[in-house]
Scaffold this active site. Structure first.
Site, PDB file in Angstrom:
ATOM      1  N   ASP A  66       0.824  -1.200   0.000  1.00 45.00           N
ATOM      2  CA  ASP A  66       0.000   0.000   0.000  1.00 45.00           C
ATOM      3  C   ASP A  66       0.867   1.262   0.000  1.00 45.00           C
ATOM      4  O   ASP A  66       1.764   1.411   0.827  1.00 45.00           O
ATOM      5  CB  ASP A  66      -0.907  -0.008   1.239  1.00 45.00           C
ATOM      6  CG  ASP A  66      -2.064   0.961   1.129  1.00 45.00           C
ATOM      7  OD1 ASP A  66      -1.847   2.110   0.703  1.00 45.00           O
ATOM      8  OD2 ASP A  66      -3.194   0.578   1.493  1.00 45.00           O
ATOM      9  N   HIS A 121      -2.656  10.974  -0.195  1.00 45.68           N
ATOM     10  CA  HIS A 121      -2.992  10.649  -1.574  1.00 45.68           C
ATOM     11  C   HIS A 121      -4.447  11.050  -1.784  1.00 45.68           C
ATOM     12  O   HIS A 121      -4.977  11.840  -1.018  1.00 45.68           O
ATOM     13  CB  HIS A 121      -2.761   9.155  -1.839  1.00 45.68           C
ATOM     14  CG  HIS A 121      -3.302   8.271  -0.760  1.00 45.68           C
ATOM     15  ND1 HIS A 121      -4.586   7.761  -0.778  1.00 45.68           N
ATOM     16  CD2 HIS A 121      -2.743   7.818   0.394  1.00 45.68           C
ATOM     17  CE1 HIS A 121      -4.780   7.020   0.311  1.00 45.68           C
ATOM     18  NE2 HIS A 121      -3.683   7.038   1.033  1.00 45.68           N
ATOM     19  N   ASN A 126     -12.807   4.692   0.697  1.00 44.64           N
ATOM     20  CA  ASN A 126     -12.350   3.739   1.711  1.00 44.64           C
ATOM     21  C   ASN A 126     -13.410   3.498   2.769  1.00 44.64           C
ATOM     22  O   ASN A 126     -13.462   2.433   3.382  1.00 44.64           O
ATOM     23  CB  ASN A 126     -11.083   4.261   2.396  1.00 44.64           C
ATOM     24  CG  ASN A 126      -9.852   4.146   1.518  1.00 44.64           C
ATOM     25  OD1 ASN A 126      -9.869   3.471   0.499  1.00 44.64           O
ATOM     26  ND2 ASN A 126      -8.781   4.806   1.918  1.00 44.64           N
ATOM     27  N   THR A 155      -7.115   3.595  -1.273  1.00 48.42           N
ATOM     28  CA  THR A 155      -6.808   2.177  -1.088  1.00 48.42           C
ATOM     29  C   THR A 155      -7.890   1.257  -1.628  1.00 48.42           C
ATOM     30  O   THR A 155      -7.639   0.418  -2.498  1.00 48.42           O
ATOM     31  CB  THR A 155      -6.549   1.892   0.396  1.00 48.42           C
ATOM     32  OG1 THR A 155      -5.404   2.624   0.812  1.00 48.42           O
ATOM     33  CG2 THR A 155      -6.324   0.406   0.635  1.00 48.42           C
TER      34      THR A 155
END
Length: 435
Positions: free
Chosen positions: A36, A349, A93, A72
């Site tokens: 990740d 991010h 997420n 993610t």
């Protein structure tokens, strides 16, 4: 005598020219590993002998581009389904409901099937429906059911799981290798939560980020030793990739941080929001207030605001039914704060996937991959048809293209050299024949 030797030599040459047949199914096994938050250039300022060796022993892409959203769960689910986010609908997420204002934290969302099961089948299920055995070790989406079907074997991260324990990393590899060698699994996904955590907490330029990259490199070395130990070198393909990159968050006093409540009254004009979550934010205006919200946010600096039906087609988000009506994307490095600055991360991010800081890695090696092959950059969505090709299965409907990756594969049947013992026998026979 010479005739007999000639026949033996001819037989040896024919044997050397043909790939050796393998016991069991003709397809090879596949391991997909995700680290990740591994930005595309994280290994360029660190000593990484094992990752460097992979460049010689397999395939490297200069970088790959994750989907919008560079988060993610959305990105991982694009990799495992080959679908854009607007199709698979894992748009964040966090599981959320704009009507009830439900917001479920990321780790708890991992086991909520209603968030993941939207009619798109991940590769685990598609492979199982064609007779393969599949498993997920911590990979996002693996803990859900899809139309009542579960992955054959699943491990899901605990809420308080420690992501940087190197001893546990090696234990996880040992477990996965046993699944392949002892339990005859065909496809396994393995997820590690680093270097994302270090990137968030310390920033991508901190020395601790370099330390965790060296730990990842040692883990790659351990993986290759484990593959040899379990006698999987001739039957296991490995793909190593990630979900997004990382960038430094811009903070005071260097910049004026974004506080959206300065530009509109969130309490009065918005019924639902998810902000304070990196470079991507979503809002549901109150009835009749959408244009007012859009106009107010359009005046805010260091961000771009979109109505969902006007999102650029290249984002592949506009057809989503789950995404709220207003989408906000911050300029690189600017966090989207709502009413106060409560954001403590030093790296993040969620920004535009065209930014180089959001690009990520791709490495691959194994019996079906070329050696010392540099691939052109490609979108992560194209990993899915590549995996289907490696597993020898018919893909589910997807948005990827095998044409983007098939040049990294060996010709059908492989081009491996004959075993050393066979080559030695051939040399001996030829020498004897000359004498």
């Amino acid at each position: 005598m010479k005739l007999e030797l000639s026949l033996v030599v001819t037989a040896a040459i024919c044997a050397a020219a043909k790939p050796l047949s393998k016991a069991g199914p003709s397809r090879n096994k596949l391991l997909l590993i995700s680290f990740d938050g591994f930005r595309w250039d994280y290994d360029q300022d660190v000593d990484t002998p094992n990752l460097d060796q992979l460049v010689l022993d397999g395939v490297k892409a200069k970088y790959i581009t994750p989907p919008m959203l560079t988060m993610t769960s959305p990105s991982h689910f694009t990799t495992i389904t080959g679908r854009w986010v607007e199709d698979h609908e894992v748009v964040h997420n966090m599981m959320f409901n704009t009507t009830t204002n439900l917001k479920v934290p990321h780790k708890q969302t991992l086991t909520r099937s209603e968030w993941w099961d939207n009619g798109v089948l991940p590769l685990w299920i598609t492979a199982q429906n064609q007779g393969l055995k599949t498993a997920s070790f911590f990979y996002p989406g693996g803990g859900a059911n899809y139309s009542g079907q579960a992955v054959n074997r699943v491990r899901v991260e605990a809420f308080d799981h420690q992501d940087d324990n190197e001893t546990e990393w090696r234990q996880n590899i040992d477990t996965v290798m046993s699944w392949f060698s002892e339990d005859n699994f065909d496809f396994v996904t393995l997820y590690y939560g680093e270097p994302d955590n270090v990137g968030h907490a310390k920033g991508p330029d901190h020395p601790d980020r370099k330390t965790i990259i060296q730990q990842i490199d040692r883990t790659i070395g351990y993986l290759r030793e484990a593959i040899e130990l379990h006698q999987l070198s001739d039957s296991l393909n490995v793909i190593i990739t990630s979900d997004h990159g990382m960038t430094t968050v811009k903070k005071r006093p260097l910049v004026d941080e974004i506080i959206l409540n300065k530009y509109l009254n969130l309490l009065k004009l918005v019924s639902f929001e998810i902000l304070d979550y990196g470079g991507f934010g979503i809002l549901t205006p109150r009835p009749g207030k959408q244009q007012q919200v859009f106009d107010a946010l359009s005046k805010a600096p260091n961000l771009t605001v979109y109505k969902k039906d006007q999102i650029p087609q290249s984002f592949h988000l506009g057809r989503s039914e789950r995404l709220p009506p207003i989408v906000v994307v911050a300029d690189l490095g600017f966090n989207l704060n709502s009413r106060f600055i409560v954001y403590v991360n030093k790296g993040d991010h969620g920004f535009h996937n065209g930014e180089m800081d959001m690009k990520t890695i791709f490495r691959a090696f194994g019996p079906d991959f070329r050696r010392n092959f540099l691939s052109k950059p490609f979108d992560s969505i194209h990993i899915y048809p590549l995996m289907c090709k490696l597993l020898g299965i018919k893909p589910a409907p997807h948005n990827g293209s095998l044409a983007m990756t098939e040049d990294m594969l060996l010709p059908r049947g492989g081009s491996h050299r004959p075993p050393a013992s066979l080559a030695a026998l051939l040399l001996t026979l030829l020498t004897f024949a000359v004498l």
